[in-house]
Design a protein around this motif. Structure first.
Motif, mmCIF file in Angstrom:
data_model
loop_
_atom_site.group_PDB
_atom_site.id
_atom_site.type_symbol
_atom_site.label_atom_id
_atom_site.label_comp_id
_atom_site.label_asym_id
_atom_site.label_seq_id
_atom_site.Cartn_x
_atom_site.Cartn_y
_atom_site.Cartn_z
ATOM 1 N N VAL A 17 2.329 -3.905 19.857
ATOM 2 C CA VAL A 17 0.993 -4.212 20.379
ATOM 3 C C VAL A 17 0.847 -3.596 21.769
ATOM 4 C CG1 VAL A 17 -0.599 -6.051 21.075
ATOM 5 C CG2 VAL A 17 0.867 -6.361 19.060
ATOM 6 N N GLU A 18 -0.211 -2.821 21.970
ATOM 7 C CA GLU A 18 -0.509 -2.266 23.297
ATOM 8 C C GLU A 18 -1.287 -3.318 24.092
ATOM 9 O OE1 GLU A 18 -2.422 1.585 23.060
ATOM 10 O OE2 GLU A 18 -1.626 1.839 21.021
ATOM 11 N N ILE A 19 -0.823 -3.624 25.297
ATOM 12 C CA ILE A 19 -1.474 -4.643 26.118
ATOM 13 C C ILE A 19 -1.941 -4.004 27.419
ATOM 14 C CG2 ILE A 19 -1.184 -6.847 27.313
ATOM 15 C CD1 ILE A 19 0.851 -7.641 25.211
ATOM 16 N N TYR A 20 -3.233 -4.129 27.684
ATOM 17 C CA TYR A 20 -3.818 -3.581 28.910
ATOM 18 C C TYR A 20 -4.383 -4.742 29.730
ATOM 19 C CZ TYR A 20 -3.422 0.781 26.349
ATOM 20 O OH TYR A 20 -2.931 1.849 25.628
ATOM 21 N N LEU A 21 -3.758 -5.014 30.876
ATOM 22 C CA LEU A 21 -4.179 -6.117 31.743
ATOM 23 C C LEU A 21 -5.001 -5.588 32.906
ATOM 24 C CD1 LEU A 21 -0.841 -8.148 31.805
ATOM 25 C CD2 LEU A 21 -2.809 -8.442 30.283
ATOM 26 N N TYR A 33 0.849 -1.203 0.000
ATOM 27 C CA TYR A 33 0.000 0.000 0.000
ATOM 28 C C TYR A 33 0.876 1.241 0.000
ATOM 29 C CZ TYR A 33 -4.026 -2.944 1.158
ATOM 30 O OH TYR A 33 -5.022 -3.890 1.131
ATOM 31 N N ASN A 34 0.486 2.233 -0.784
ATOM 32 C CA ASN A 34 1.256 3.475 -0.853
ATOM 33 C C ASN A 34 1.039 4.347 0.380
ATOM 34 O OD1 ASN A 34 2.351 2.893 -3.389
ATOM 35 N ND2 ASN A 34 0.547 3.711 -4.452
ATOM 36 N N ASN A 35 -0.168 4.318 0.933
ATOM 37 C CA ASN A 35 -0.522 5.259 1.995
ATOM 38 C C ASN A 35 -0.734 4.603 3.356
ATOM 39 O OD1 ASN A 35 -0.614 7.408 0.067
ATOM 40 N ND2 ASN A 35 -2.641 6.678 -0.569
ATOM 41 N N VAL A 36 -0.324 3.342 3.498
ATOM 42 C CA VAL A 36 -0.486 2.639 4.777
ATOM 43 C C VAL A 36 0.840 2.024 5.182
ATOM 44 C CG1 VAL A 36 -1.645 0.762 6.000
ATOM 45 C CG2 VAL A 36 -2.927 2.145 4.364
ATOM 46 N N LYS A 37 1.273 2.330 6.388
ATOM 47 C CA LYS A 37 2.474 1.718 6.942
ATOM 48 C C LYS A 37 2.116 1.052 8.267
ATOM 49 C CE LYS A 37 5.723 5.101 4.977
ATOM 50 N NZ LYS A 37 4.700 5.861 4.225
ATOM 51 N N ARG A 38 2.980 0.149 8.719
ATOM 52 C CA ARG A 38 2.714 -0.511 9.998
ATOM 53 C C ARG A 38 2.625 0.509 11.122
ATOM 54 N NH1 ARG A 38 1.376 -1.530 14.147
ATOM 55 N NH2 ARG A 38 1.835 -3.294 15.545
ATOM 56 N N GLU A 39 3.397 1.587 11.035
ATOM 57 C CA GLU A 39 3.387 2.607 12.087
ATOM 58 C C GLU A 39 2.042 3.333 12.186
ATOM 59 O OE1 GLU A 39 5.733 2.401 9.690
ATOM 60 O OE2 GLU A 39 7.196 1.352 10.976
ATOM 61 N N ASP A 40 1.249 3.266 11.108
ATOM 62 C CA ASP A 40 -0.066 3.908 11.130
ATOM 63 C C ASP A 40 -1.107 3.070 11.869
ATOM 64 O OD1 ASP A 40 1.068 5.856 9.499
ATOM 65 O OD2 ASP A 40 0.468 4.812 7.659
ATOM 66 N N MET A 41 -0.812 1.790 12.079
ATOM 67 C CA MET A 41 -1.783 0.880 12.685
ATOM 68 C C MET A 41 -1.637 0.861 14.208
ATOM 69 S SD MET A 41 -1.317 -2.356 10.148
ATOM 70 C CE MET A 41 -0.716 -2.101 8.475
ATOM 71 N N ARG A 42 -2.737 0.518 14.850
ATOM 72 C CA ARG A 42 -2.743 0.422 16.310
ATOM 73 C C ARG A 42 -3.393 -0.898 16.710
ATOM 74 N NH1 ARG A 42 -5.247 4.932 20.556
ATOM 75 N NH2 ARG A 42 -4.231 4.101 22.442
ATOM 76 N N PHE A 43 -2.612 -1.766 17.342
ATOM 77 C CA PHE A 43 -3.119 -3.051 17.821
ATOM 78 C C PHE A 43 -3.223 -3.003 19.345
ATOM 79 C CE2 PHE A 43 -1.793 -4.271 13.633
ATOM 80 C CZ PHE A 43 -2.638 -5.312 13.291
ATOM 81 N N ILE A 44 -4.388 -3.374 19.868
ATOM 82 C CA ILE A 44 -4.651 -3.302 21.305
ATOM 83 C C ILE A 44 -5.147 -4.659 21.782
ATOM 84 C CG2 ILE A 44 -6.050 -2.217 23.109
ATOM 85 C CD1 ILE A 44 -6.209 0.268 21.304
ATOM 86 N N LEU A 45 -4.534 -5.182 22.844
ATOM 87 C CA LEU A 45 -4.960 -6.442 23.469
ATOM 88 C C LEU A 45 -5.405 -6.148 24.899
ATOM 89 C CD1 LEU A 45 -5.232 -9.545 23.377
ATOM 90 C CD2 LEU A 45 -2.853 -9.687 24.138
ATOM 91 N N VAL A 46 -6.620 -6.567 25.227
ATOM 92 C CA VAL A 46 -7.216 -6.281 26.533
ATOM 93 C C VAL A 46 -7.549 -7.590 27.234
ATOM 94 C CG1 VAL A 46 -9.106 -5.114 27.735
ATOM 95 C CG2 VAL A 46 -8.239 -4.178 25.583
ATOM 96 N N TYR A 59 7.119 -13.478 28.726
ATOM 97 C CA TYR A 59 7.886 -13.352 27.486
ATOM 98 C C TYR A 59 6.944 -13.043 26.313
ATOM 99 C CZ TYR A 59 10.026 -14.768 23.100
ATOM 100 O OH TYR A 59 10.447 -14.797 21.805
ATOM 101 N N GLY A 60 5.793 -13.749 26.253
ATOM 102 C CA GLY A 60 4.835 -13.495 25.184
ATOM 103 C C GLY A 60 4.356 -12.051 25.188
ATOM 104 N N LYS A 61 4.120 -11.512 26.383
ATOM 105 C CA LYS A 61 3.692 -10.118 26.503
ATOM 106 C C LYS A 61 4.783 -9.173 26.005
ATOM 107 C CE LYS A 61 2.144 -6.752 30.003
ATOM 108 N NZ LYS A 61 3.262 -5.815 29.909
#
Length: 460
Positions: free
Chosen positions: A234-238, A194-207, A224-226
């Motif tokens: 990946v943002e992880i909120y426990l 994709y020309n206009n999408v990079k991994r840095e533009d994405m936001r992954f959240i695990l709750v 270790y997995g966390k």
């Protein structure tokens, strides 16, 4: 549906336990000794540990399912649901895919309904959430994620773009951690095109409401997995949960609010609620209460195993753990199904039943290509692996646990091709409504609107 004077062994559910139990019974049964009938709303069994890889495109979706009629050619396979069971008359009510419900008599009963997603009354969840219990959901998630990248690449609206590129996963067990690991891999690879999408533009959240993820592999490997997922962004909120997600506006208990078009729910499972209509003794959480022989308490003609059964864990109890029950995983389901099949044959012939006892052999989890964690139990020794070697252990174990050599070979072939070919990143979003384009082409054209001709100017 055939009629027969032979005793009928009714297997309710064609999942892992139902398939393997029916195979075992057919293998041990003498010719003409009984009729084996399997009832399930789907004509195939799904190997659920492979759903994350199917969602990421590492395995073809068709190779994750096993057709029941092909694997059980000597059984009677009915596509429908067993809605109620009359234990006094030994009659089950079957609701087929089409037509009226009918009664089906049986002599022996195997309850293998499995589990469904455990949900809570969270506003917006039913409308916005995506589960991960079936192959349809895995395919849908893959197409949905790639569609979000298409949207983000083509829009100039920053709010739409931000919402499309935010992915929220609720649940940090095997299903949640493996799915977010695989989907993040997929999105990272797809972004290269994709020309206009990079991994840095994405936001992954695990709750997760618990204070750790991957509890099945122990605290160290879970930590270790966390750390590994966080190193991939990946943002992880426990110790938190989701309060609402109306129209994709996610509100977490810790105060975080985000807009997301993708909300994946993997926060545990619960026994199939249909069990309440079967007239069987149930445990406090809705599981069928079984003895160590997998016979349902108080009966001598009903057996249950797998995710819908409360099976005493003899190995854990011998080690001093009181009131231990077998966890709902493929390791126990496979072994329980085989013993259940043997015990059904023994019960039919009047022989004694055997107890189910299996010591935990460990656990494996994949977190994307070449990434994973594994805990192998050998006696009193626990071997902990992480990274590429653990990933090989994960694939090796589940590849061999996949039912039938036909599917084993196809899965390993998919993995082999992936070593030499790039990941496929085609989105088939139109598969959700395949007739839409044809409908637009075939529907009658609107009648032309006639307009009166302008009057000519009068001349005197």
């Amino acid at each position: 549906m055939s009629t027969t004077e032979r005793p009928r062994i009714l297997v309710v559910g064609g999942g892992y336990v139902g398939l393997y139990a029916a195979r075992r019974i057919l293998k041990k049964m003498r010719y003409g000794e009984a009729t084996v009938t399997v009832v399930d709303p789907r004509s195939y069994m799904t190997y659920q540990p492979f759903l994350p890889e199917a969602a990421a495109g590492s395995i073809s979706p068709r190779h994750v399912v096993v057709p029941l009629r092909r694997v059980l050619p000597k059984a009677e396979v009915l596509t429908g649901r067993v809605t109620t069971i009359d234990q006094d008359r030994k009659v089950a009510t079957v609701a087929p895919l089409v037509g009226d419900a009918y009664e089906l008599p049986f002599d022996y009963l195997v309850v293998a309904l499995g589990a469904i997603s455990r949900t809570f009354p969270i506003p917006g969840l039913a409308e916005q959430g995506i589960g991960m219990k079936g192959i349809e959901e895995a395919i849908g998630l893959r197409n949905h994620v790639l569609e979000q990248l298409d949207k983000a690449d083509s829009t100039t609206d920053e709010d739409v773009r931000r919402k499309a590129l935010t992915f929220v996963f609720v649940g940090g067990g095997f299903a949640g951690a493996e799915t977010i690991g695989e989907v993040e891999d997929l999105a990272r690879d797809a972004a290269k095109y994709y020309n206009n999408v990079k991994r840095e533009d994405m936001r992954f959240i695990l709750v997760d409401a618990a204070d750790k993820i991957l509890p099945e592999v122990g605290p160290k490997l879970g930590a270790y997995g966390k750390e590994h997922l966080e190193s991939r962004g990946v943002e992880i909120y426990l110790s938190t949960s989701m309060d609402s997600c109306v129209d994709g506006h996610v509100v977490l208990k810790n105060g975080l609010e985000v807009d997301s078009s993708t909300i994946v729910w993997t926060a545990g499972v619960k026994p199939n609620p249909a069990l309440a209509r079967y007239g069987l003794p149930l445990g406090p959480r809705g599981h069928v209460d079984t003895a160590t022989t997998l016979q349902v308490q108080g009966t001598d003609y009903v057996w249950a195993a797998g995710d819908n059964a409360q099976v005493p864990d003899l190995a854990a109890r011998k080690a001093g753990v009181e009131n231990a029950w077998c966890p709902p995983n493929a390791q126990h389901a496979l072994r329980q199904a085989k013993l259940l099949g043997d015990n059904v044959i023994s019960g039919m012939r009047g022989f004694p039943q055997k107890d189910y006892s299996h010591a935990n052999k460990g656990a494996v989890a994949g977190l994307g290509v070449h990434k994973g964690v594994a805990m192998i139990v050998m006696g009193k020794t626990k071997i902990k692996l992480r990274g590429r070697l653990a990933w090989y252990m994960h694939r090796g174990y589940h590849g061999m646990a996949m039912p039938t050599w036909n599917r084993k070979i196809r899965v390993f072939a998919d993995w082999t091709l992936q070593m030499f070919l790039k990941r496929e990143v085609v989105s088939l979003g139109a598969i959700e409504s395949p007739r839409e384009e044809f409908y637009e082409a075939a529907k009658p054209a609107p009648a032309p609107v006639s307009t009166p001709a302008p009057e000519k100017a009068k001349t005197s």
